[in-house]
Design an enzyme around this catalytic site. Structure first.
Site, PDB file in Angstrom:
ATOM      1  N   LYS A  63       0.811  -1.223   0.000  1.00 20.77           N
ATOM      2  CA  LYS A  63       0.000   0.000   0.000  1.00 20.77           C
ATOM      3  C   LYS A  63       0.845   1.274   0.000  1.00 20.77           C
ATOM      4  O   LYS A  63       0.422   2.297  -0.537  1.00 20.77           O
ATOM      5  CB  LYS A  63      -0.979  -0.002   1.178  1.00 20.77           C
ATOM      6  CG  LYS A  63      -2.074  -1.061   1.017  1.00 20.77           C
ATOM      7  CD  LYS A  63      -3.091  -0.995   2.138  1.00 20.77           C
ATOM      8  CE  LYS A  63      -4.065  -2.163   2.011  1.00 20.77           C
ATOM      9  NZ  LYS A  63      -5.120  -2.096   3.020  1.00 20.77           N
ATOM     10  N   ALA A  78      -2.994  -0.058   9.216  1.00 17.18           N
ATOM     11  CA  ALA A  78      -4.438  -0.281   9.149  1.00 17.18           C
ATOM     12  C   ALA A  78      -5.191   0.826   9.873  1.00 17.18           C
ATOM     13  O   ALA A  78      -6.216   1.334   9.378  1.00 17.18           O
ATOM     14  CB  ALA A  78      -4.780  -1.642   9.755  1.00 17.18           C
TER      15      ALA A  78
HETATM   16  P1  ATR Z   1      -1.021  -3.141   9.761  1.00 12.93           P
HETATM   17  O1  ATR Z   1      -0.675  -2.646   8.386  1.00 12.93           O
HETATM   18  O2  ATR Z   1      -1.879  -4.375   9.791  1.00 12.93           O
HETATM   19  O3  ATR Z   1      -1.556  -2.058  10.643  1.00 12.93           O
HETATM   20  P2  ATR Z   1       1.472  -2.871  11.126  1.00 12.93           P
HETATM   21  O4  ATR Z   1       1.680  -1.531  10.521  1.00 12.93           O
HETATM   22  O5  ATR Z   1       2.630  -3.817  11.231  1.00 12.93           O
HETATM   23  O6  ATR Z   1       0.356  -3.683  10.362  1.00 12.93           O
HETATM   24  O7  ATR Z   1       0.833  -2.654  12.593  1.00 12.93           O
HETATM   25  C1  ATR Z   1       0.481  -3.709  13.432  1.00 12.93           C
HETATM   26  C2  ATR Z   1      -0.186  -3.136  14.677  1.00 12.93           C
HETATM   27  O8  ATR Z   1      -0.610  -4.201  15.529  1.00 12.93           O
HETATM   28  C3  ATR Z   1       0.752  -2.278  15.527  1.00 12.93           C
HETATM   29  O9  ATR Z   1      -0.008  -1.250  16.120  1.00 12.93           O
HETATM   30  C4  ATR Z   1       1.265  -3.279  16.565  1.00 12.93           C
HETATM   31  O10 ATR Z   1       1.703  -2.692  17.757  1.00 12.93           O
HETATM   32  P3  ATR Z   1       3.219  -2.068  17.847  1.00 12.93           P
HETATM   33  O11 ATR Z   1       3.189  -0.813  17.029  1.00 12.93           O
HETATM   34  O12 ATR Z   1       3.434  -1.795  19.275  1.00 12.93           O
HETATM   35  O13 ATR Z   1       4.114  -3.124  17.269  1.00 12.93           O
HETATM   36  C5  ATR Z   1      -0.004  -4.055  16.802  1.00 12.93           C
HETATM   37  N1  ATR Z   1       0.233  -5.394  17.375  1.00 12.93           N
HETATM   38  C6  ATR Z   1       0.787  -6.469  16.758  1.00 12.93           C
HETATM   39  N2  ATR Z   1       0.809  -7.541  17.580  1.00 12.93           N
HETATM   40  C7  ATR Z   1       0.263  -7.136  18.764  1.00 12.93           C
HETATM   41  C8  ATR Z   1      -0.004  -7.776  20.016  1.00 12.93           C
HETATM   42  N3  ATR Z   1       0.324  -9.060  20.213  1.00 12.93           N
HETATM   43  N4  ATR Z   1      -0.603  -7.053  20.993  1.00 12.93           N
HETATM   44  C9  ATR Z   1      -0.919  -5.744  20.786  1.00 12.93           C
HETATM   45  N5  ATR Z   1      -0.696  -5.076  19.614  1.00 12.93           N
HETATM   46  C10 ATR Z   1      -0.112  -5.763  18.620  1.00 12.93           C
END
Ligand code: ATR
Length: 279
Positions: free
Chosen positions: A72, A138
C-alpha cells in the site's frame, strides 16, 4: 469482416501473498449485480517489484487495481495523483487510470469501515467515545473517515506508545484524539472499540482494561475469518453483545473502489452474506 475482439475492461489486485484474496470474488459479484462487463485477476508481485508490475499492468491497458499487503505504501509512491484521504492515510489501496493516462491513488479502507459500522450495522459514531487499538498502517488508513463522523473523542492505544502519540499528532486538526499505551489508557468505558492491531495473527488479544467495556459497548474487529476472532471472543466474555468482524469492511472498501472505477454503487449485503457463509 471485423476481427477485432471486444476489449474487456481489466482490473486486478496486487499483493504478496495473494492466493487467498477474496477481491476477485467480490468484484465479480458486484459486476454481475450491476451488469458491468469486466475482468478481475489476482497478481502475485515479488516484494521489490511493485512499481514495475503496476507500470506493466497499466501500459497493457489495465483500468484499475486494488493493492493489498505489503504494497500500500509502494502504491502511494507509484500514483501520479492522490486523493486527500489517500494522502493523509499515507497509503493507497485503489489505483485508477484516468482518461489522460495518469494514475490516481485513493484509499477506500476507512470509508469501507465507516459505512459498514454506520450503515449496515446501524451503530452511531457521532458524539461517541471511540477507542481504537493499534497504530500501524491499518489504523492510519481509517482515522480520517472515522474522525469525519464527529465522534466525541478517539483514543488510540498501542503497545508502542510513541506510534499512537505520533498518529494523534498527525490527525489532530481533524478531531479530538489522544494517543496512549495500554498502561496509560484510562480504565473507563468506551461506546465503540475497534481492533486495528495484527495481534490476532498470533492468537493474541491486545491488553485492554476490562473497565473499557460495558454491556453497551460496540466492538468491531477489522480482522475476519471463518471463526469469530480472538478479540471478538474476548469481548463476548466481557458481556458485549454488539459485535462485528471486518468482513463488511472488506466488502465496503471494494464497493467504494468499484464505485470509483465504474460510477455505479453496488449493494454490499448479499456479498457479505456470501462471504460469511461458514462451511
Ligand atoms: P497493519 O498494516 O496491519 O496495521 P502494522 O503496521 O505492522 O500492520 O501494525 C500492526 C499493529 O498491531 C501495531 O499497532 C502493533 O503494535 P506495535 O506498534 O506496538 O508493534 C499491533 N500489534 C501487533 N501484535 C500485537 C499484540 N500481540 N498485541 C498488541 N498489539 C499488537
Amino acid at each position: 469482416m471485423n476481427t477485432t475482439t471486444p476489449v474487456v475492461d481489466h482490473y486486478c489486485v496486487f499483493g504478496n501473498p495473494i492466493e487467498h484474496s477474496k477481491s476477485p470474488q467480490i468484484h465479480s459479484a458486484f459486476a454481475a449485480q450491476t451488469g458491468q462487463n469486466l475482468e478481475y485477476s489476482r497478481e502475485l508481485v515479488e516484494l521489490d517489484a511493485f512499481a514495475k508490475a503496476a507500470a506493466d499492468f497499466f501500459e497493457q491497458g489495465g483500468n484499475g487495481a486494488n493493492v493489498t499487503v505489503p504494497f500500500k505504501q509502494d502504491a502511494f509512491e507509484f500514483a501520479d495523483l492522490l486523493t486527500d484521504r489517500a494522502r493523509i492515510a499515507g497509503a493507497v489501496n485503489t489505483l485508477a487510470r484516468l482518461e489522460d493516462g495518469q494514475i490516481i491513488g485513493d484509499n477506500t479502507d476507512g470509508v469501507g469501515m465507516v459505512h459498514d459500522i454506520t450503515q449496515r450495522l446501524g451503530w452511531e459514531i457521532k458524539g461517541k467515545r471511540v477507542l481504537i487499538l493499534g497504530a500501524g498502517g491499518a489504523v492510519r488508513g481509517v482515522l480520517l473517515p472515522l474522525l469525519q463522523e464527529e465522534p466525541a473523542l478517539v483514543a488510540i492505544a498501542n503497545r508502542t506508545k510513541s506510534k499512537s502519540e505520533e498518529l494523534a499528532r498527525l490527525f489532530k486538526e481533524f478531531g479530538k484524539l489522544q494517543g496512549f499505551s495500554y498502561n496509560t489508557l484510562p480504565n473507563e468505558p468506551f461506546d465503540l472499540i475497534i481492533n486495528g492491531t495484527s495481534a490476532g495473527f498470533s492468537g493474541d488479544v491486545p491488553p485492554v482494561h476490562f473497565g473499557c467495556f460495558t454491556e453497551n459497548t460496540m466492538v468491531y474487529d477489522m480482522m475476519y475469518g471463518d471463526e469469530p476472532t480472538e478479540f471478538l471472543r474476548f469481548a463476548e466474555d466481557m458481556g458485549v453483545t454488539k459485535l462485528s468482524d471486518g468482513v463488511g469492511m472488506l466488502v465496503g472498501q471494494a464497493a467504494e473502489s468499484f464505485r470509483l472505477w465504474r460510477g455505479v454503487e453496488p449493494q454490499t449485503q448479499a456479498v457479505i452474506e456470501m462471504l460469511s457463509k461458514r462451511s
